[in-house]
Motif scaffolding. Structure first.
Motif, mmCIF file in Angstrom:
data_model
loop_
_atom_site.group_PDB
_atom_site.id
_atom_site.type_symbol
_atom_site.label_atom_id
_atom_site.label_comp_id
_atom_site.label_asym_id
_atom_site.label_seq_id
_atom_site.Cartn_x
_atom_site.Cartn_y
_atom_site.Cartn_z
ATOM 1 N N ASP A 146 44.168 44.468 38.396
ATOM 2 C CA ASP A 146 44.496 45.966 38.765
ATOM 3 C C ASP A 146 43.687 46.703 39.082
ATOM 4 O OD1 ASP A 146 47.593 46.117 39.373
ATOM 5 O OD2 ASP A 146 47.980 45.925 36.989
ATOM 6 N N GLY A 147 41.751 46.404 39.099
ATOM 7 C CA GLY A 147 41.090 47.339 39.188
ATOM 8 C C GLY A 147 40.035 48.159 38.124
ATOM 9 N N PRO A 169 41.461 39.720 51.483
ATOM 10 C CA PRO A 169 40.546 40.751 51.208
ATOM 11 C C PRO A 169 40.399 41.082 50.156
ATOM 12 C CG PRO A 169 42.017 41.629 52.603
ATOM 13 C CD PRO A 169 42.528 40.337 52.283
ATOM 14 N N LEU A 170 39.006 40.037 49.295
ATOM 15 C CA LEU A 170 37.675 40.518 48.314
ATOM 16 C C LEU A 170 38.214 42.269 47.787
ATOM 17 C CD1 LEU A 170 35.643 37.815 46.846
ATOM 18 C CD2 LEU A 170 37.450 38.899 45.946
ATOM 19 N N PRO A 171 38.477 43.414 46.707
ATOM 20 C CA PRO A 171 38.691 43.814 46.783
ATOM 21 C C PRO A 171 37.450 44.590 45.801
ATOM 22 C CG PRO A 171 40.008 43.139 45.031
ATOM 23 C CD PRO A 171 40.064 42.379 45.855
ATOM 24 N N LEU A 172 36.309 43.226 44.993
ATOM 25 C CA LEU A 172 34.964 43.828 44.925
ATOM 26 C C LEU A 172 34.070 42.664 45.764
ATOM 27 C CD1 LEU A 172 36.332 43.228 41.050
ATOM 28 C CD2 LEU A 172 35.767 45.379 42.313
ATOM 29 N N GLU A 201 29.471 44.090 42.167
ATOM 30 C CA GLU A 201 30.783 44.515 41.726
ATOM 31 C C GLU A 201 31.695 43.208 40.425
ATOM 32 O OE1 GLU A 201 32.604 48.338 43.636
ATOM 33 O OE2 GLU A 201 32.785 45.832 45.396
ATOM 34 N N LEU A 212 42.055 35.079 43.065
ATOM 35 C CA LEU A 212 43.169 35.868 44.147
ATOM 36 C C LEU A 212 44.157 35.577 44.538
ATOM 37 C CD1 LEU A 212 42.424 38.761 45.601
ATOM 38 C CD2 LEU A 212 40.726 37.307 47.419
ATOM 39 N N GLY A 255 49.276 37.500 48.027
ATOM 40 C CA GLY A 255 49.564 39.416 47.939
ATOM 41 C C GLY A 255 51.016 39.328 48.367
ATOM 42 N N ASP A 280 46.617 41.782 51.336
ATOM 43 C CA ASP A 280 45.964 41.974 50.129
ATOM 44 C C ASP A 280 46.452 41.489 48.695
ATOM 45 O OD1 ASP A 280 44.703 43.532 52.174
ATOM 46 O OD2 ASP A 280 45.567 45.517 52.042
ATOM 47 N N LYS A 306 45.891 40.151 44.984
ATOM 48 C CA LYS A 306 45.751 40.698 44.094
ATOM 49 C C LYS A 306 44.633 39.994 42.667
ATOM 50 C CE LYS A 306 47.424 43.402 39.515
ATOM 51 N NZ LYS A 306 49.071 43.536 38.592
ATOM 52 N N LEU A 307 43.611 40.429 42.541
ATOM 53 C CA LEU A 307 42.056 39.341 41.580
ATOM 54 C C LEU A 307 42.865 39.835 40.478
ATOM 55 C CD1 LEU A 307 39.000 38.376 42.185
ATOM 56 C CD2 LEU A 307 38.557 40.886 42.061
#
Length: 274
Positions: free
Chosen positions: A8-9, A63-66, A70, A93, A96, A106, A108-109
């Motif tokens: 969750d980032g 898509p990779l969020p980082l 990062e 990953l 989604g 999208d 979740k990482l």
């Protein structure tokens, strides 16, 4: 699983990490992952694993969020927070949650830190048994989360005294369920070139071997091999002394296998010290 993970980032308590029940990773088995080790608080061959994880995300349209920097930063922070001197990291990953419950979305990482146990010393000294299995892993060049067949099949392995399987198709071998496969003939290492995941341990073993040959390998050649072994992040290199009910070579761990394992362990020390 260690106390802290990335989800969750941000870095959170691992016990609170969640996945939506309609995520494609759960309902379709669609997602990617990668796994690497830490040695003396250093992630071993980290750039190689990041290369593969980033490439897997691109190839699976997730898509990779980082970005790379990062990801690297999060990994080192997790090493510190989990005091992970020796252990493993699992980057996942998911596929989604998509509108049609089928197309990649999208994802979740997650990045989890884990304890890591190697195979027993007895297996390195005496070798292991594999079972042949006619199968080609889907999109084998990508490290997907789809391990349905070997997970199902593994129920029988212990009953038959086996460590894992050796995939083959039309009598051409490819890999094990979680490892790359090698044979040795007349002092030369050979490894399959098709329907395989290009393992990071495999990559460095081939550099150490120098004279290794990458090519199609038949089951008949496996039966006639002098030695055999598998390689992976969590096993490093395990000698294979039996496949099904046939002994490989004289049924003992061979000198080429022992030598390349010693060279790899020396490489680990040099890499961590740099």
């Amino acid at each position: 699983m260690k106390p802290f993970c990335f989800a969750d980032g941000s870095i959170i308590d691992s016990q609170t990490a969640t996945l939506h029940p309609m995520d494609l990773g759960l309902i379709r088995g669609y997602g990617i992952f990668d796994f690497f080790r830490t040695v003396d608080y250093q992630p071993l061959f980290l750039e190689d694993y990041l290369d593969r994880f980033i490439a897997s995300a691109e190839k699976t349209y997730l898509p990779l969020p980082l970005g790379r920097e990062e990801l690297r930063s999060v990994i080192f922070e997790l090493i510190e927070k989990n005091d992970l001197q020796q252990g493993g990291f699992r980057m996942v990953l998911s596929g989604g949650v998509s509108d049609n419950h089928f197309s990649p979305a999208d994802g979740k990482l997650f990045i989890f830190a884990e304890s890591l146990d190697f195979p027993s010393e007895e297996k390195y000294q005496n070798g292991i048994k594999l079972l042949t299995l006619e199968y080609v892993r889907p999109i084998a060049e990508i490290k997907t989360t789809n391990y349905t067949l070997p997970v199902w099949h593994s129920v029988n392995w212990k009953k038959l005294g086996a460590e894992d399987v050796l995939y083959h198709w039309n009598r051409w071998v490819s890999e094990s369920s979680r490892s790359n496969f090698f044979i040795v003939k007349n002092g030369v290492i050979h490894t399959p070139d098709q329907h395989i995941l290009h393992g990071i341990t495999r990559k460095h073993l081939l550099k150490l071997a120098q004279n290794a040959i990458i090519r199609p390998i038949s089951l008949e050649e496996v039966w006639d091999a002098d030695e055999a072994f598998i390689s992976s992040t969590t096993k490093v290199l395990l000698p294979v002394t039996q496949i099904d009910e046939r002994k490989i070579g004289n049924g003992k761990v061979g000198p080429v296998t022992q030598s390349i394992l010693e060279k790899f362990r020396a490489l680990e020390k040099v890499t961590v010290a740099q």
